[in-house]
Scaffold this motif. Structure first.
Motif, short mmCIF file in Angstrom:
data_model
loop_
_atom_site.label_atom_id
_atom_site.label_comp_id
_atom_site.label_asym_id
_atom_site.label_seq_id
_atom_site.Cartn_x
_atom_site.Cartn_y
_atom_site.Cartn_z
N LEU B 30 -70.27 120.24 51.50
CA LEU B 30 -71.30 119.57 52.30
C LEU B 30 -72.71 119.74 51.73
CD1 LEU B 30 -71.83 117.93 54.90
CD2 LEU B 30 -71.95 120.08 56.14
N PRO B 31 -73.14 120.94 51.31
CA PRO B 31 -74.52 121.07 50.80
C PRO B 31 -74.71 120.36 49.47
CG PRO B 31 -73.49 123.23 51.21
CD PRO B 31 -72.42 122.22 51.29
N ARG B 40 -76.25 114.58 55.17
CA ARG B 40 -75.11 115.40 55.61
C ARG B 40 -74.40 114.73 56.78
NH1 ARG B 40 -78.16 119.82 53.55
NH2 ARG B 40 -79.36 120.19 55.43
N ARG B 41 -75.16 114.05 57.63
CA ARG B 41 -74.51 113.36 58.74
C ARG B 41 -73.62 112.23 58.21
NH1 ARG B 41 -76.95 110.06 63.82
NH2 ARG B 41 -74.91 109.72 64.80
N LEU B 42 -74.06 111.58 57.13
CA LEU B 42 -73.23 110.53 56.52
C LEU B 42 -71.97 111.14 55.89
CD1 LEU B 42 -75.84 108.17 54.85
CD2 LEU B 42 -74.14 107.55 56.56
N VAL B 43 -72.11 112.30 55.27
CA VAL B 43 -70.94 112.96 54.68
C VAL B 43 -69.93 113.30 55.78
CG1 VAL B 43 -70.13 114.99 53.42
CG2 VAL B 43 -72.28 113.90 52.76
N ASP B 114 -74.33 122.96 60.41
CA ASP B 114 -73.96 122.73 59.02
C ASP B 114 -73.46 124.02 58.38
OD1 ASP B 114 -74.58 120.08 59.14
OD2 ASP B 114 -76.58 120.27 58.24
N GLY B 115 -74.16 125.12 58.69
CA GLY B 115 -73.74 126.42 58.17
C GLY B 115 -72.33 126.77 58.65
N ALA B 116 -72.05 126.49 59.93
CA ALA B 116 -70.72 126.78 60.47
C ALA B 116 -69.65 125.94 59.78
CB ALA B 116 -70.72 126.51 61.98
N ILE B 117 -69.98 124.67 59.52
CA ILE B 117 -69.00 123.79 58.87
C ILE B 117 -68.68 124.31 57.46
CG2 ILE B 117 -68.60 121.47 57.95
CD1 ILE B 117 -70.39 120.46 60.30
#
Lengths: 415, 252
Positions: B30-31, B40-43, B114-117
């Motif tokens: 993701l990053p 990131r929302r698109l990913v 995002d960190g959790a994902i």
């Protein structure tokens, strides 16, 4: 808390209890959302469509907790309770396999399609999806209660070399402690969803938000759900007393006879459940009685549609009543499960003999990790449920993809 | 019947690793794939429609193990207790991040999610790698716990990442897909590896010692054989519905 048995039991109670509270709403709300979407699809009514998205959004937020607690529960059987899979594994394994393959697999796949395919799919296909989700949620509840019913009243098996062998699948699937509990849970879920809808609608009507029409209709749906289910839930609950374990009510004559029999077969020991079980029974009955009186008031209000919009005392009452179905659910469940102790499988396998031999440290680590995770998750999701319920239909993103993102107006590829 | 149940189990396990491996891998990357919140929302929009339909394959694996090979659940889960705690915790954290990210409109909230994902996806991939590696090396001695094979977790986790990159090439919006191409990965190559791994590892397990009695085995095996085509059809419907690139943000 350095007793691994107690830790493992408390961990399972917390996981299963949390799971059950959220799943009860999932079951009932899926049905009410499916009915609302049916109305929206048949009539093309805009308000019914907005109702579907509003209640659907709350349903999805609630579902997320149910699914992750369910996943962890399935792994907890193997992690903490390997004695169960060793002794009765193949008997309760059969309904668990059916639950995953026949019910949950389809439920989750179709829910994903329903959520993410909102504007991509034909509206009749989309309507079909939510009905499949609702139906498979009930299948799921049934198979889990078959497994649980076996713990309460083991049938359809013989013991061979200390292991239970499945001999009669039909008896397992038609175990009265499974079938009656299923009926109880079906109407309990509807009752919970009904009170939930009435409480949220009561809030908006009380605050006189802009959505009077939508929440008057929702209030009516919630009240009908409560009125329809309040008697059957008690009937299915009461019928289960015919199959209750004799030791569930210590002090009764049957209890003493059963304890004597257990002592003859398994040696001396404490074969009566903790007092918590009886407390659960009493609390469940009190909560149900209150809901029954409220259902009377609802029955009086229901025929007068406009009256639902005013009646501010009634709105406050509906908001205050929201905890009742949850209290009844959890205390009834404590009565059922704690009342089965000291047995995991009644008269077959003791809870203490089912514990894994993984050591106290490992159990403590898993207890800490999952308790902290779930506590955070429950707090966040309850807060989100309240927040989205308060904000009303305008804030709903379900079925309205591509909502504007405030961070940056458009994607600009940098290469 | 035992062979039939084994084939079903192999199909479900390979299916899980190939399908969910892609969304886990995209979560790991993701990053790399999305540089700011909007990207990131698109990913996430590219793989979110799949994750529910993918992870149920693992739930089905657990169900079939419980129904057909109850002894294995005990051996595997008790032997590798810490690895499975990490696996399940990573799974919960990743899913929570996915579900919660879009619920609150604040940069800090999205950063935490995002960190959790990312952390959850890495924990999932590393623990799966460790489980598969331990079984590959330990075979029937898996009950003894971790062994030299456990360290295969790291290289195997990279297979997940490569698999995610391969999936991202098809699914990401055209601009972002360029970025996925910089990560080496072909969906079919990594997919074949992820499908072969559980079969190779499974061949080392003592199945006839953990199998349930013929009656219970037949129930599970017959039910699965009837259901698997239906489950595959449901999965095909998911792929067909979300066949295009994810050019705009989705629900999560």
């Amino acid at each position: 808390m350095d007793d691994p048995l107690m830790l493992a039991r408390v961990q399972f109670a917390l996981t299963a209890g949390t799971h059950f509270l959220f799943v009860a709403l999932t079951l009932g709300l899926a049905t009410l959302v499916a009915l609302t979407q049916t109305r929206a699809t048949l009539s093309g009514s805009a308000v019914a469509e907005r109702m579907t998205r509003f209640w659907g959004q709350l349903y999805v937020i609630n579902y997320a907790v149910g699914i992750v607690t369910g996943l962890v529960m399935e792994f907890q059987f193997g992690l903490n309770w390997s004695g169960m899979s060793r002794v009765v594994g193949e008997v309760i394994g059969a309904p668990l396999a059916m639950e995953t393959v026949v019910a949950f697999f389809v439920e989750s796949t179709f829910l994903g399609l329903w959520i993410f395919g909102w504007d991509r799919l034909n509206r009749w296909v989309h309507l079909g999806l939510i009905w499949v989700v609702a139906a498979t949620a009930y299948f799921s509840a049934y198979f889990i209660l078959v497994a649980n019913g076996f713990l309460q009243r083991p049938v359809g098996f013989t013991m061979v070399d200390g292991q239970a062998r499945l001999t009669d699948l039909g008896a397992l699937l038609t175990n009265p402690t499974a079938l009656l509990a299923f009926g109880h849970v079906v109407f309990g879920g509807l009752l919970t969803a009904g009170f939930f809808m009435a409480a949220v609608s009561g809030y908006h009507l009380f605050r006189r938000t802009a959505e009077a029409d939508l929440f008057r209709r929702s209030m009516r749906t919630g009240l009908v759900a409560v009125v329809v289910s309040v008697m059957p839930v008690a009937a299915f609950g009461g019928m289960q007393y015919a199959y209750i374990q004799p030791t569930k009510h210590p002090g009764a004559q049957e209890s003493a006879a059963q304890v004597a029999q257990f002592e003859a077969r398994f040696g001396p020991g404490d074969y009566t459940p903790p007092g918590l079980a009886t407390a659960g029974e009493v609390l469940m009955e009190v909560a149900w009685s209150l809901m029954f009186f409220l259902a009377f008031a609802m029955l009086v209000k229901l025929p007068f549609g406009r009256w639902l919009e005013r009646g501010r005392v009634f709105h406050v009452l509906m908001m205050a009543a929201l905890p009742l179905p949850y209290v009844a659910m959890i205390s009834g469940w404590v009565f059922r499960e704690v009342g089965r102790q000291p047995w995991m499988v009644y008269g077959v396998l003791k809870t203490e003999d089912a514990l894994s031999d993984v050591g106290a440290g490992a159990v403590a680590v898993s207890f800490t990790v999952f308790t902290v995770l779930f506590a955070a998750l429950v707090v966040v999701n309850v807060w989100l449920l309240a927040r989205f319920a308060r904000r009303g239909p305008e804030a709903v993103r379900l079925g309205a993809p591509g909502a504007p993102e405030p961070e940056r107006p458009a994607l600009t590829p940098t290469f | 019947m035992q062979t039939l149940a084994l084939v079903v189990l192999a199909v479900l396990t390979a299916g899980y690793l190939v399908l969910a491996g892609a969304d886990i891998g995209m979560g790991m990357l993701l990053p790399v794939l999305g540089r700011d919140g909007r990207e990131r929302r698109l990913v996430i929009a590219a793989f979110a429609p799949f994750f529910l339909a993918n992870e149920v394959w693992l739930v089905a694996v657990a169900g079939v193990v419980a129904g057909a090979f109850p002894g294995l659940e005990h051996a595997l889960l008790s032997g590798l207790f810490p690895v499975f705690v990490a696996l399940v915790a990573g799974w919960v954290v990743r899913d929570a991040g996915l579900w919660l990210r879009g619920r609150v409109d604040a940069a800090a909230w999205r950063a935490v999610c995002d960190g959790a994902i990312v952390a959850g996806s890495w924990a999932l991939a590393l623990s799966w790698g460790a489980v598969l590696g331990t079984v590959l090396v330990g075979g029937s001695r898996v009950e003894d716990g971790v062994n030299a094979g456990t360290v295969l977790g790291l290289p195997l986790a990279l297979v997940f990442a490569a698999h995610g990159a391969g999936f991202a090439r098809w699914r990401l919006a055209s601009g972002l897909a360029e970025r996925a191409r910089r990560v080496p990965g072909r969906y079919w190559v990594s997919g074949a590896a992820l499908a072969a791994l559980p079969v190779a590892a499974g061949a080392r397990l003592p199945w006839s010692q953990v199998v349930s009695s013929p009656e219970a085995l037949a129930v599970t095996a017959v039910m699965c054989v009837l259901m698997v085509p239906l489950l595959a059809a449901a999965q095909a419907l998911v792929w067909w519905t979300f066949r295009g690139r994810a050019e705009s943000p989705g629900y999560l």
